[in-house]
Design a protein around this motif. Structure first.
Motif, PDB file in Angstrom:
ATOM      1  N   GLY A  42       0.828  -1.027   0.332  1.00 62.17           N
ATOM      2  CA  GLY A  42       0.057   0.008   0.273  1.00 62.17           C
ATOM      3  C   GLY A  42       0.901   1.098  -0.122  1.00 62.17           C
ATOM      4  O   GLY A  42       0.274   2.481   0.247  1.00 62.17           O
ATOM      5  N   ARG A  43       2.191   1.296   0.057  1.00 60.79           N
ATOM      6  CA  ARG A  43       3.132   1.992  -0.186  1.00 60.79           C
ATOM      7  C   ARG A  43       2.820   3.183  -1.289  1.00 60.79           C
ATOM      8  O   ARG A  43       2.960   2.408  -2.624  1.00 60.79           O
ATOM      9  N   PRO A  44       2.871   4.378  -1.164  1.00 61.36           N
ATOM     10  CA  PRO A  44       2.511   5.036  -2.513  1.00 61.36           C
ATOM     11  C   PRO A  44       3.481   4.671  -3.871  1.00 61.36           C
ATOM     12  O   PRO A  44       5.252   4.413  -3.483  1.00 61.36           O
ATOM     13  N   GLU A  45       4.593   5.542  -4.778  1.00 64.57           N
ATOM     14  CA  GLU A  45       5.167   5.117  -5.385  1.00 64.57           C
ATOM     15  C   GLU A  45       6.316   6.229  -5.521  1.00 64.57           C
ATOM     16  O   GLU A  45       7.343   5.227  -5.940  1.00 64.57           O
ATOM     17  N   ARG A  46       6.319   6.623  -4.270  1.00 64.15           N
ATOM     18  CA  ARG A  46       6.750   8.228  -4.249  1.00 64.15           C
ATOM     19  C   ARG A  46       8.068   7.039  -3.399  1.00 64.15           C
ATOM     20  O   ARG A  46       9.432   7.889  -3.206  1.00 64.15           O
ATOM     21  N   THR A  47       7.632   5.668  -2.634  1.00 61.52           N
ATOM     22  CA  THR A  47       8.765   5.541  -2.259  1.00 61.52           C
ATOM     23  C   THR A  47       9.286   3.615  -2.716  1.00 61.52           C
ATOM     24  O   THR A  47       9.843   3.654  -1.760  1.00 61.52           O
ATOM     25  N   ARG A  48       9.730   4.596  -3.972  1.00 62.57           N
ATOM     26  CA  ARG A  48       9.832   2.810  -4.335  1.00 62.57           C
ATOM     27  C   ARG A  48      11.538   2.552  -3.719  1.00 62.57           C
ATOM     28  O   ARG A  48      11.869   1.290  -3.624  1.00 62.57           O
ATOM     29  N   GLN A  49      12.119   4.211  -4.473  1.00 65.05           N
ATOM     30  CA  GLN A  49      13.595   3.930  -3.679  1.00 65.05           C
ATOM     31  C   GLN A  49      13.730   3.293  -2.189  1.00 65.05           C
ATOM     32  O   GLN A  49      14.522   2.278  -2.653  1.00 65.05           O
ATOM     33  N   VAL A  50      13.420   4.039  -1.609  1.00 68.29           N
ATOM     34  CA  VAL A  50      13.262   3.054   0.011  1.00 68.29           C
ATOM     35  C   VAL A  50      13.400   1.806   0.646  1.00 68.29           C
ATOM     36  O   VAL A  50      13.705   1.479   1.526  1.00 68.29           O
ATOM     37  N   THR A  63      13.743  -5.348  -6.923  1.00 67.01           N
ATOM     38  CA  THR A  63      12.861  -6.006  -8.125  1.00 67.01           C
ATOM     39  C   THR A  63      12.446  -4.964  -9.250  1.00 67.01           C
ATOM     40  O   THR A  63      13.719  -4.289  -9.583  1.00 67.01           O
ATOM     41  N   ARG A  64      12.377  -5.649 -10.197  1.00 67.25           N
ATOM     42  CA  ARG A  64      11.639  -5.741 -11.548  1.00 67.25           C
ATOM     43  C   ARG A  64      11.544  -3.834 -11.208  1.00 67.25           C
ATOM     44  O   ARG A  64      10.906  -3.152 -10.658  1.00 67.25           O
ATOM     45  N   THR A  65      12.051  -3.842 -12.785  1.00 65.92           N
ATOM     46  CA  THR A  65      11.868  -2.048 -13.045  1.00 65.92           C
ATOM     47  C   THR A  65      10.668  -2.429 -13.025  1.00 65.92           C
ATOM     48  O   THR A  65       9.534  -3.125 -13.667  1.00 65.92           O
ATOM     49  N   PRO A  66       9.324  -0.821 -12.946  1.00 67.88           N
ATOM     50  CA  PRO A  66       8.091  -0.702 -12.361  1.00 67.88           C
ATOM     51  C   PRO A  66       7.455  -1.201 -14.205  1.00 67.88           C
ATOM     52  O   PRO A  66       7.944  -0.389 -15.316  1.00 67.88           O
ATOM     53  N   VAL A  83       4.760  -3.765  -6.216  1.00 70.52           N
ATOM     54  CA  VAL A  83       3.713  -3.115  -7.087  1.00 70.52           C
ATOM     55  C   VAL A  83       3.267  -2.462  -5.826  1.00 70.52           C
ATOM     56  O   VAL A  83       2.876  -2.505  -5.095  1.00 70.52           O
ATOM     57  N   MET A  84       2.954  -1.139  -6.477  1.00 71.60           N
ATOM     58  CA  MET A  84       2.696   0.033  -5.046  1.00 71.60           C
ATOM     59  C   MET A  84       1.386   1.226  -6.285  1.00 71.60           C
ATOM     60  O   MET A  84       1.514   1.213  -7.119  1.00 71.60           O
ATOM     61  N   ARG A  85       0.953   2.028  -5.167  1.00 69.19           N
ATOM     62  CA  ARG A  85      -0.111   2.486  -5.490  1.00 69.19           C
ATOM     63  C   ARG A  85       0.140   3.472  -5.943  1.00 69.19           C
ATOM     64  O   ARG A  85       1.580   3.971  -5.276  1.00 69.19           O
ATOM     65  N   GLY A  86      -0.103   4.113  -7.131  1.00 66.76           N
ATOM     66  CA  GLY A  86      -0.044   5.727  -7.190  1.00 66.76           C
ATOM     67  C   GLY A  86       0.234   6.479  -6.032  1.00 66.76           C
ATOM     68  O   GLY A  86      -0.225   6.170  -5.248  1.00 66.76           O
ATOM     69  N   ASP A  87       0.575   8.109  -6.621  1.00 63.08           N
ATOM     70  CA  ASP A  87       1.129   8.328  -5.133  1.00 63.08           C
ATOM     71  C   ASP A  87      -0.169   9.713  -4.720  1.00 63.08           C
ATOM     72  O   ASP A  87      -0.271   9.803  -3.726  1.00 63.08           O
ATOM     73  N   THR A  88      -1.023   9.702  -6.161  1.00 66.11           N
ATOM     74  CA  THR A  88      -2.634   9.808  -5.843  1.00 66.11           C
ATOM     75  C   THR A  88      -3.425   9.037  -5.082  1.00 66.11           C
ATOM     76  O   THR A  88      -4.951   9.302  -5.454  1.00 66.11           O
ATOM     77  N   ASP A  89      -3.023   8.391  -5.391  1.00 66.06           N
ATOM     78  CA  ASP A  89      -4.627   6.890  -5.131  1.00 66.06           C
ATOM     79  C   ASP A  89      -4.569   6.877  -3.055  1.00 66.06           C
ATOM     80  O   ASP A  89      -3.683   6.333  -2.403  1.00 66.06           O
TER      81      ASP A  89
END
Length: 141
Positions: A42-50, A63-66, A83-89
């Motif tokens: 449920g983490r937003p996309e903006r936290t992908r790197q961390v 992990t694989r590239t989005p 698989v992460m939720r969109g930042d505005t979701d």
């Protein structure tokens, strides 16, 4: 109301301590199920790197590239997909995860879900098998 911006601060996420047994189990499951292993968060996309850095440090994988979640030839197919939720979701995590489970279920069957939020148990059971973390770690050898 929860302060999500503070909750998702990268320095706090990076310092989140691992559950060692859980990390060991997940590392084994990745090897056994590739290329069909997904981290659904449920983490937003903006936290992908961390998030990816944490997974690499504690589980030993990148992990694989989005990209599309559907099965497709991929040069990174030996890596799990994050698989992460969109930042505005802003939907509740269970609603977001259910949409993804419906989609994944159309390609993969059966599915195994491990989650620490038992509120998702009934939803996951519709699409596969649900195990409650951290209670389930000892069932894996």
């Amino acid at each position: 109301k929860k302060d999500w911006d503070s909750f998702y601060r990268p320095e706090l996420m990076a310092a989140d301590p691992p559950i060692v047994k859980g990390c060991e189990v997940v590392a084994k499951l990745i090897i056994k199920t590739m290329p069909n292993f997904f981290f659904l968060t449920g983490r937003p996309e903006r936290t992908r790197q961390v998030t990816n850095d944490w997974l690499e440090q504690h589980i030993g994988c990148r992990t694989r590239t989005p990209g599309p979640v559907a099965p497709a030839p991929n040069s990174n197919a030996h890596q799990p997909q994050l698989v992460m939720r969109g930042d505005t979701d802003r939907r509740p995590a269970h609603a977001y995860k259910e949409d993804l489970c419906q989609f994944l279920h159309s390609y993969y069957n059966p599915l195994l879900f491990i989650d620490d939020d038992e509120r998702n148990a009934i939803m996951y059971a519709r699409y596969g098998v649900f195990l409650k973390a951290p209670d389930c770690w000892d069932v894996f050898r």
